[in-house]
Design a protein around this motif. Structure first.
Motif, PDB file in Angstrom:
ATOM      1  N   VAL A 239      64.556  20.231  73.374  1.00 52.56           N
ATOM      2  CA  VAL A 239      63.497  20.434  72.392  1.00 52.56           C
ATOM      3  C   VAL A 239      63.220  19.145  71.621  1.00 52.56           C
ATOM      4  N   VAL A 240      64.247  18.361  71.315  1.00 50.88           N
ATOM      5  CA  VAL A 240      64.032  17.083  70.637  1.00 50.88           C
ATOM      6  C   VAL A 240      63.119  16.192  71.473  1.00 50.88           C
ATOM      7  N   SER A 241      63.376  16.147  72.776  1.00 46.04           N
ATOM      8  CA  SER A 241      62.574  15.301  73.661  1.00 46.04           C
ATOM      9  C   SER A 241      61.141  15.803  73.774  1.00 46.04           C
ATOM     10  N   THR A 242      60.980  17.131  73.864  1.00 48.60           N
ATOM     11  CA  THR A 242      59.617  17.665  73.959  1.00 48.60           C
ATOM     12  C   THR A 242      58.837  17.414  72.672  1.00 48.60           C
ATOM     13  N   ILE A 243      59.517  17.434  71.527  1.00 50.36           N
ATOM     14  CA  ILE A 243      58.844  17.139  70.257  1.00 50.36           C
ATOM     15  C   ILE A 243      58.393  15.680  70.230  1.00 50.36           C
ATOM     16  N   LEU A 244      59.280  14.760  70.631  1.00 47.35           N
ATOM     17  CA  LEU A 244      58.935  13.336  70.590  1.00 47.35           C
ATOM     18  C   LEU A 244      57.802  13.006  71.554  1.00 47.35           C
ATOM     19  N   TYR A 245      57.894  13.500  72.787  1.00 43.46           N
ATOM     20  CA  TYR A 245      56.831  13.252  73.756  1.00 43.46           C
ATOM     21  C   TYR A 245      55.556  14.016  73.372  1.00 43.46           C
ATOM     22  N   GLY A 246      55.724  15.224  72.833  1.00 46.46           N
ATOM     23  CA  GLY A 246      54.560  15.988  72.387  1.00 46.46           C
ATOM     24  C   GLY A 246      53.858  15.331  71.225  1.00 46.46           C
TER      25      GLY A 246
ATOM     26  N   GLN B 180      65.668  15.263  85.503  1.00 41.95           N
ATOM     27  CA  GLN B 180      66.475  15.239  84.287  1.00 41.95           C
ATOM     28  C   GLN B 180      66.584  16.598  83.620  1.00 41.95           C
ATOM     29  N   ILE B 181      65.922  17.589  84.171  1.00 41.83           N
ATOM     30  CA  ILE B 181      65.914  18.926  83.567  1.00 41.83           C
ATOM     31  C   ILE B 181      66.879  19.840  84.311  1.00 41.83           C
ATOM     32  N   GLN B 182      67.769  20.460  83.576  1.00 43.74           N
ATOM     33  CA  GLN B 182      68.736  21.393  84.153  1.00 43.74           C
ATOM     34  C   GLN B 182      68.234  22.816  83.899  1.00 43.74           C
ATOM     35  N   ALA B 183      67.691  23.447  84.943  1.00 41.34           N
ATOM     36  CA  ALA B 183      67.076  24.760  84.777  1.00 41.34           C
ATOM     37  C   ALA B 183      68.071  25.813  84.302  1.00 41.34           C
ATOM     38  N   TRP B 184      69.356  25.687  84.677  1.00 43.17           N
ATOM     39  CA  TRP B 184      70.349  26.682  84.283  1.00 43.17           C
ATOM     40  C   TRP B 184      70.724  26.576  82.800  1.00 43.17           C
TER      41      TRP B 184
ATOM     42  N   SER C 138      59.821   7.206  74.527  1.00 39.64           N
ATOM     43  CA  SER C 138      60.535   6.981  75.789  1.00 39.64           C
ATOM     44  C   SER C 138      61.873   6.292  75.582  1.00 39.64           C
ATOM     45  N   LEU C 139      62.038   5.610  74.439  1.00 38.72           N
ATOM     46  CA  LEU C 139      63.295   4.930  74.137  1.00 38.72           C
ATOM     47  C   LEU C 139      64.235   5.786  73.308  1.00 38.72           C
ATOM     48  N   ILE C 140      63.658   6.647  72.469  1.00 37.71           N
ATOM     49  CA  ILE C 140      64.460   7.450  71.554  1.00 37.71           C
ATOM     50  C   ILE C 140      64.879   8.770  72.172  1.00 37.71           C
ATOM     51  N   ALA C 141      63.964   9.404  72.899  1.00 35.71           N
ATOM     52  CA  ALA C 141      64.244  10.738  73.449  1.00 35.71           C
ATOM     53  C   ALA C 141      65.399  10.697  74.444  1.00 35.71           C
ATOM     54  N   PRO C 142      66.333  11.607  74.327  1.00 37.24           N
ATOM     55  CA  PRO C 142      67.466  11.637  75.260  1.00 37.24           C
ATOM     56  C   PRO C 142      67.093  12.099  76.658  1.00 37.24           C
ATOM     57  N   GLN C 143      65.909  12.673  76.806  1.00 38.82           N
ATOM     58  CA  GLN C 143      65.503  13.221  78.097  1.00 38.82           C
ATOM     59  C   GLN C 143      64.006  13.009  78.283  1.00 38.82           C
ATOM     60  N   ASP C 144      63.599  12.778  79.522  1.00 45.81           N
ATOM     61  CA  ASP C 144      62.179  12.687  79.836  1.00 45.81           C
ATOM     62  C   ASP C 144      61.714  14.069  80.298  1.00 45.81           C
ATOM     63  N   PRO C 145      60.981  14.810  79.459  1.00 50.25           N
ATOM     64  CA  PRO C 145      60.581  16.168  79.843  1.00 50.25           C
ATOM     65  C   PRO C 145      59.584  16.213  80.988  1.00 50.25           C
ATOM     66  N   TYR C 146      59.038  15.038  81.379  1.00 57.06           N
ATOM     67  CA  TYR C 146      58.128  14.980  82.523  1.00 57.06           C
ATOM     68  C   TYR C 146      58.887  14.839  83.848  1.00 57.06           C
TER      69      TYR C 146
ATOM     70  N   SER D  94      75.546  20.012  80.512  1.00 56.25           N
ATOM     71  CA  SER D  94      76.450  19.615  81.584  1.00 56.25           C
ATOM     72  C   SER D  94      76.640  18.106  81.651  1.00 56.25           C
ATOM     73  N   SER D  95      75.666  17.359  81.104  1.00 53.23           N
ATOM     74  CA  SER D  95      75.770  15.899  81.116  1.00 53.23           C
ATOM     75  C   SER D  95      76.590  15.371  79.940  1.00 53.23           C
ATOM     76  N   GLY D  96      77.054  16.276  79.065  1.00 52.38           N
ATOM     77  CA  GLY D  96      77.837  15.863  77.907  1.00 52.38           C
ATOM     78  C   GLY D  96      77.010  15.626  76.663  1.00 52.38           C
ATOM     79  N   TYR D  97      75.691  15.690  76.790  1.00 54.06           N
ATOM     80  CA  TYR D  97      74.809  15.489  75.628  1.00 54.06           C
ATOM     81  C   TYR D  97      74.641  16.806  74.893  1.00 54.06           C
ATOM     82  N   MET D  98      74.672  16.759  73.557  1.00 59.10           N
ATOM     83  CA  MET D  98      74.477  17.956  72.754  1.00 59.10           C
ATOM     84  C   MET D  98      72.989  18.158  72.485  1.00 59.10           C
ATOM     85  N   TYR D  99      72.482  19.316  72.813  1.00 57.38           N
ATOM     86  CA  TYR D  99      71.097  19.655  72.529  1.00 57.38           C
ATOM     87  C   TYR D  99      70.988  20.013  71.045  1.00 57.38           C
ATOM     88  N   LEU D 100      70.592  19.042  70.240  1.00 56.87           N
ATOM     89  CA  LEU D 100      70.584  19.226  68.783  1.00 56.87           C
ATOM     90  C   LEU D 100      69.697  20.387  68.350  1.00 56.87           C
ATOM     91  N   LEU D 101      68.543  20.508  68.987  1.00 60.34           N
ATOM     92  CA  LEU D 101      67.605  21.587  68.655  1.00 60.34           C
ATOM     93  C   LEU D 101      67.472  22.592  69.788  1.00 60.34           C
TER      94      LEU D 101
END
Length: 293
Positions: free
Chosen positions: A79-86, A48-52, A36-44, A63-70
């Motif tokens: 995907v980084v956030s889903t891996i960490l929470y998963g 925080q999820i941009q469907a487009w 919850s501290l490391i992930a850039p997004q809360d997939p729950y 759109s928020s300026g964050y680069m989706y590394l994976l």
């Protein structure tokens, strides 16, 4: 368990593969605890999820300026956030189910050895029946009967794993029952529960330690398999298995990152647990004349 064995168990191994496995497993645990501290997004959190931005490739700026590394998955989750929470959910399921299965199995195994006769016969026939069946078949029957859900998949894994601990604990307890301390406890007319929990059970725990890491890795793999089949963790709760399953349908369209990266994380987790478990077994196995400690 001897004091030197305990010191050996907690010492850092000299074997490079074991070192790497321990460090990798420690990194997984830290990432899971701090998700919850490391992930850039809360997939729950749907806010925080941009469907487009669904199925964006790795390296894409959102759109928020964050680069989706994976990249993002088919729902627009990072995907980084889903891996960490998963990772956190997969470890939670595995650790909880393994702990419960070990406790139940040890209690039943010790009880079978102590009471003997029909108690031993019933418990061990159930154990023999379950261990004769394929693990995945028992898990599938259990989860289909119980239904999907995190608590249900934990219960299904407990049903799968308890028998191994029961058989191991019974064998150890049978060798302990004839020893003087058990006879003394009986002569003092100590309550049965006290003899079981205070005397026989602690002496059955040490051998079970060698089994716990193996069953822990097995639990991670089993949860991932059930979730991949859509019978485990619900699709809206990312575990490593469900995350791989969510991206499987996109593989043929070239969107490999949705499944491949969580799959690599899952493989690394299971491998690190198995290698650490092998090291623990070698350190605690009295028949091993030497080991890399």
């Amino acid at each position: 368990m001897k004091a030197e064995t305990l010191r050996s168990l907690w010492s850092f191994p000299k074997n490079h593969r074991m070192r790497a496995s321990m460090l990798l497993l420690a990194a997984y645990i830290i990432l899971a605890l701090g998700a919850s501290l490391i992930a850039p997004q809360d997939p729950y959190d749907p806010l925080q999820i941009q469907a487009w931005e669904a199925s964006s490739p790795p390296g894409t700026f959102g759109s928020s300026g964050y680069m989706y590394l994976l990249g993002t998955d088919g729902l627009g989750r990072d995907v980084v956030s889903t891996i960490l929470y998963g990772l956190r959910l997969s470890l939670l399921v595995a650790v909880t189910s393994t702990a419960i299965a070990a406790f139940i199995g040890l209690i039943l195994g010790v009880s079978a050895a102590y009471f003997g006769k029909w108690v031993d016969a019933i418990i061990m026939r159930v154990v023999d029946l379950q261990l004769s069946l394929p693990t995945i078949l028992v898990a599938l029957v259990a989860i289909v009967t119980l239904g999907p859900g995190v608590d249900r998949i934990i219960l299904a894994i407990v049903i799968v794993q308890w028998a191994s601990y029961a058989r191991l604990a019974r064998g150890v307890a049978l060798s302990e029952i004839g020893k003087p301390y058990v006879d003394a406890a009986r002569l003092l007319r100590l309550p049965t529960w006290r003899i079981l929990l205070r005397h026989l059970l602690p002496n059955s725990v040490a051998p079970a330690i060698t089994l716990i890491p193996i069953e822990l890795g097995h639990a991670v793999a089993l949860e991932a398999t059930l979730s991949f089949l859509g019978l485990g963790v619900p699709i809206d709760k990312p575990s490593l298995g469900s995350t791989v399953a969510n991206g499987f349908q996109y593989l043929m369209t070239g969107q490999y990152w949705i499944s491949v990266f969580p799959g690599i994380a899952l493989f690394g987790l299971i491998a690190s647990i198995n290698f650490v478990g092998e090291d623990v077994r070698r350190r605690l196995d009295p028949r091993s004349s030497s080991h890399d400690a």
